[in-house]
Motif scaffolding. Structure first.
Motif, short mmCIF file in Angstrom:
data_model
loop_
_atom_site.label_atom_id
_atom_site.label_comp_id
_atom_site.label_asym_id
_atom_site.label_seq_id
_atom_site.Cartn_x
_atom_site.Cartn_y
_atom_site.Cartn_z
N UNK A 183 21.41 33.09 73.65
CA UNK A 183 20.33 33.91 74.18
C UNK A 183 20.72 35.38 74.08
N UNK A 184 19.79 36.21 73.62
CA UNK A 184 20.06 37.65 73.53
C UNK A 184 20.82 38.05 72.29
N UNK A 185 21.06 37.11 71.35
CA UNK A 185 21.84 37.46 70.16
C UNK A 185 21.00 38.21 69.12
N UNK A 186 19.67 38.20 69.28
CA UNK A 186 18.82 38.97 68.37
C UNK A 186 18.01 38.14 67.39
N UNK A 187 17.91 36.83 67.60
CA UNK A 187 17.17 35.97 66.65
C UNK A 187 15.70 36.37 66.56
N UNK A 188 15.06 36.53 67.73
CA UNK A 188 13.65 36.92 67.73
C UNK A 188 13.46 38.29 67.10
N UNK A 189 14.35 39.24 67.41
CA UNK A 189 14.27 40.59 66.84
C UNK A 189 14.38 40.53 65.32
N UNK A 190 15.28 39.66 64.80
CA UNK A 190 15.45 39.52 63.35
C UNK A 190 14.16 38.99 62.72
N UNK A 191 13.57 37.96 63.31
CA UNK A 191 12.33 37.40 62.75
C UNK A 191 11.21 38.44 62.79
N UNK A 192 11.09 39.17 63.89
CA UNK A 192 10.05 40.21 64.00
C UNK A 192 10.27 41.31 62.96
N UNK A 193 11.54 41.63 62.69
CA UNK A 193 11.85 42.66 61.69
C UNK A 193 11.46 42.18 60.30
N UNK A 194 11.78 40.94 59.97
CA UNK A 194 11.40 40.38 58.66
C UNK A 194 9.88 40.36 58.51
N UNK A 195 9.18 40.04 59.63
CA UNK A 195 7.70 39.96 59.61
C UNK A 195 7.05 41.34 59.59
N UNK A 196 7.86 42.41 59.71
CA UNK A 196 7.30 43.76 59.70
C UNK A 196 6.73 44.20 61.03
N UNK A 197 7.08 43.49 62.11
CA UNK A 197 6.54 43.80 63.43
C UNK A 197 7.47 44.70 64.24
N UNK A 198 8.72 44.84 63.78
CA UNK A 198 9.68 45.69 64.49
C UNK A 198 10.54 46.40 63.46
N UNK A 199 10.73 47.73 63.60
CA UNK A 199 11.53 48.46 62.61
C UNK A 199 13.03 48.23 62.84
N UNK A 200 13.83 48.15 61.78
CA UNK A 200 15.29 48.04 61.96
C UNK A 200 15.89 49.40 62.30
N UNK A 201 17.10 49.37 62.83
CA UNK A 201 17.79 50.64 63.07
C UNK A 201 18.17 51.28 61.73
N UNK A 202 18.55 50.43 60.77
CA UNK A 202 18.84 50.90 59.41
C UNK A 202 18.79 49.70 58.48
N UNK A 203 18.80 49.99 57.17
CA UNK A 203 18.71 48.91 56.18
C UNK A 203 17.27 48.44 56.02
N UNK A 233 17.49 40.81 52.40
CA UNK A 233 17.91 41.71 53.48
C UNK A 233 19.12 42.49 53.02
N UNK A 234 19.08 43.81 53.21
CA UNK A 234 20.16 44.66 52.72
C UNK A 234 20.67 45.56 53.84
N UNK A 235 21.96 45.39 54.19
CA UNK A 235 22.61 46.23 55.22
C UNK A 235 21.69 46.44 56.42
N UNK A 236 21.18 45.36 56.95
CA UNK A 236 20.19 45.41 58.02
C UNK A 236 20.87 45.51 59.38
N UNK A 237 20.54 46.52 60.14
CA UNK A 237 21.06 46.69 61.49
C UNK A 237 19.88 46.64 62.46
#
Length: 546
Positions: free
Chosen positions: A374-394, A345-349
């Protein structure tokens, strides 16, 4: 609370699913005041029983009698995102009338709407504060709350309504550590009838008695879950001892039957010899032969009956020993050599503000615990790694085959069978191979032909886990999001056993610290605005959960 004795009674209760699968048959149960922990294997009918008592499902036969009002918190709390907090709490009309009276609209309708509930706002705010929700106020909308806050808000509505009977189904699902502690305190202070279904050991250690639902019957154990485990261990030790005694008895009866048959055979040969030599009158020898045959028959029947009885005692003793089957899998293709790059992961937002600064790598078969409020972004991070959600940047780049198991277990097609779902992920595997592999996940025979939509929470989890682990290519990075939600304690043990044989890299987002400690976590990561390293001790003593 009413002062009359409150209880729930189930009499000769029967229920089956539309496809004819029986859940309860001729079920009897009475539960009175106090906190009752209802436990049992996934699929035994715990959640169904709560829904029946709450009136969410209709019984096929028998009846349910409830002395008092009922409040019910389901496993999956769904709230209207456009609703206001005071609507969910059930006090909006009362508040509106109260504010109208304070503004000078002293109408009969407004006074009727308020009734005796003049302190409704104070009580509502006190209840929210008790559950750590004071900051949300009464005028915000549900859409502004996290999933965990939604669960607590629904619980707050129940506490505010003060029902005589409170039914809670897996209430700690989606709650972070701080919210769990608030829930524990609310449970401990409850004085009415409470029936609680949970896999959370710490929560179950706050009940007064355990009701163990097994094979359609309930066994009661006084005390909390720790007391139950001690009693059960003693019971199982005694049951295993009885098996050994019964096995010894069967062997002894077999020996005695064999010895008796040898003696009878010798007597028969001796009698025949005497008859052949005609040493006694024919009538005497005939009478002796008939007596010997009659005696031999009785002897043989007696020993056969004793052996049969000994085998029955052995069967009963074996039945008394619990065999909560364990998942057994061999997954050599998931192996990741030490040092191999798995994830970068590189400069991931992330869209909601969380970030991973600089470059972060996962190498080899590491086991990562991802924690945070709760709401800290754990699920969003996993979905981003899995390619299911785009990051804002990085960027997040995986270097090995990767699978992600979301909280909602929506990797399964509800209209397909378990075997068909697995076949979707492993299209080149034969039906026989798929069924042989599914047997290791406890889907044997006809169980593999059940539609995913009919499975219990724990069964659904096993099916989803099987689909991912048996996928082609085999996953060398497995990401799990709150995997112990909806699992009974036996299923949590099964999951722990399954992960022991998994040889790839593992990232698990969870609030269940005892579970995380049981699966050999090698690195603890906290997502609290920014991803940073932490320790199990810091997690247990944390104040960052919110």
């Amino acid at each position: 609370m009413s002062h009359a004795p409150t209880h729930v009674t189930c009499s000769d209760l029967s229920f089956e699913w539309p496809d004819g699968t029986p859940v309860l048959d001729g079920f009897h149960w009475t539960v009175g005041p106090g906190r009752t922990g209802l436990i049992g294997l996934n699929g035994c009918g715990k959640s169904t029983l709560l829904k029946l008592i709450a009136g969410e499902l209709r019984v096929a036969a028998g009846q349910i009698s409830v002395a008092g009002s009922v409040g019910y918190l389901p496993q999956d709390v769904t709230l209207d995102t456009g609703a206001r907090v005071d609507e969910v709490l059930g006090i909006r009309d009362t508040r509106t009338a109260l504010h109208a009276i304070e503004a000078g609209e002293a109408t009969e309708a407004n006074f009727a709407a308020v009734g005796d509930d003049w302190d409704v706002e104070e009580r509502a705010l006190a209840t929210l504060d008790q559950l750590g929700l004071a900051r949300i106020g009464l005028d915000r909308t549900v859409g502004e709350l996290s999933g965990g806050e939604g669960v607590l808000l629904r619980l707050a509505a129940l506490l505010l309504a003060r029902p005589d009977v409170l039914l809670l189904d897996e209430p700690t699902n989606n709650l972070d550590l701080r919210a769990r502690r608030r829930l524990y305190a609310a449970v401990e202070s409850w004085t009415g009838v409470m029936v609680l279904v949970s896999h959370d050991r710490e929560l179950l250690d706050r009940v007064d008695q355990i009701a163990d639902l097994r094979e359609g019957e309930v066994r009661w154990y006084g005390g909390n879950f720790t007391d139950y485990e001690a009693l059960l261990a003693a019971e199982q030790e005694a049951a295993e001892r009885m098996v050994r005694v019964a096995e010894g008895d069967v062997q002894r009866q077999k020996r005695e039957l064999s010895e008796a048959q040898m003696k009878l055979a010798r007597r028969k040969r001796y009698g025949q010899k005497m008859y052949d030599n005609k040493r006694e009158p024919k009538i005497v020898m005939g009478a002796r032969k008939r007596a010997a045959q009659e005696s031999a028959g009785k002897h043989r029947i007696m020993h056969t009956e004793k052996l049969t009885e000994a085998k029955e005692r052995l069967d009963q003793a074996v039945e008394a020993v619990r065999d909560d089957a364990e998942i057994r899998i061999e997954l050599p293709a998931t192996q990741v050599p030490p040092g191999r790059r798995v994830l970068t992961m590189t400069d991931l937002h992330l869209p909601h503000g969380a970030r991973v600064s600089g470059t972060w790598e996962l190498r080899g078969p590491e086991r990562i615990a991802l924690v945070g409020g709760n709401g800290s972004g754990k699920t969003t991070l996993l979905r981003t790694i899995a390619g299911l959600a785009p990051p804002s940047s990085g960027e997040a780049v995986t270097h090995v085959p990767t699978r992600y198991l979301p909280q909602r277990l929506d990797v399964l097609d509800d209209g397909r069978t378990v075997a068909e779902n697995v076949a979707r992920f492993a299209p080149h595997a034969t039906n026989n191979v798929i069924r042989a592999r599914l047997a290791h996940f406890l889907f044997r025979g006809g169980r593999a032909d059940r539609e995913a939509g009919t499975l219990s929470g724990g069964e659904r989890f096993r099916a989803a886990l099987a689909a991912l682990l048996l996928a082609e290519p085999a996953p060398q990075l497995l990401m799990l999001d709150e995997p112990t939600n909806n699992l009974d304690l036996a299923s949590v043990r099964q999951l722990t056993g399954a992960l022991e044989s998994y040889e790839g890299a593992l990232v698990v987002a969870s609030h269940d610290v005892p579970f995380l400690e049981s699966i050999g976590i090698t690195r603890w990561l906290l997502l609290d605005g920014e991803l940073r390293s932490t320790t199990a001790e810091e997690v247990r003593e944390s104040h960052w959960e919110h």
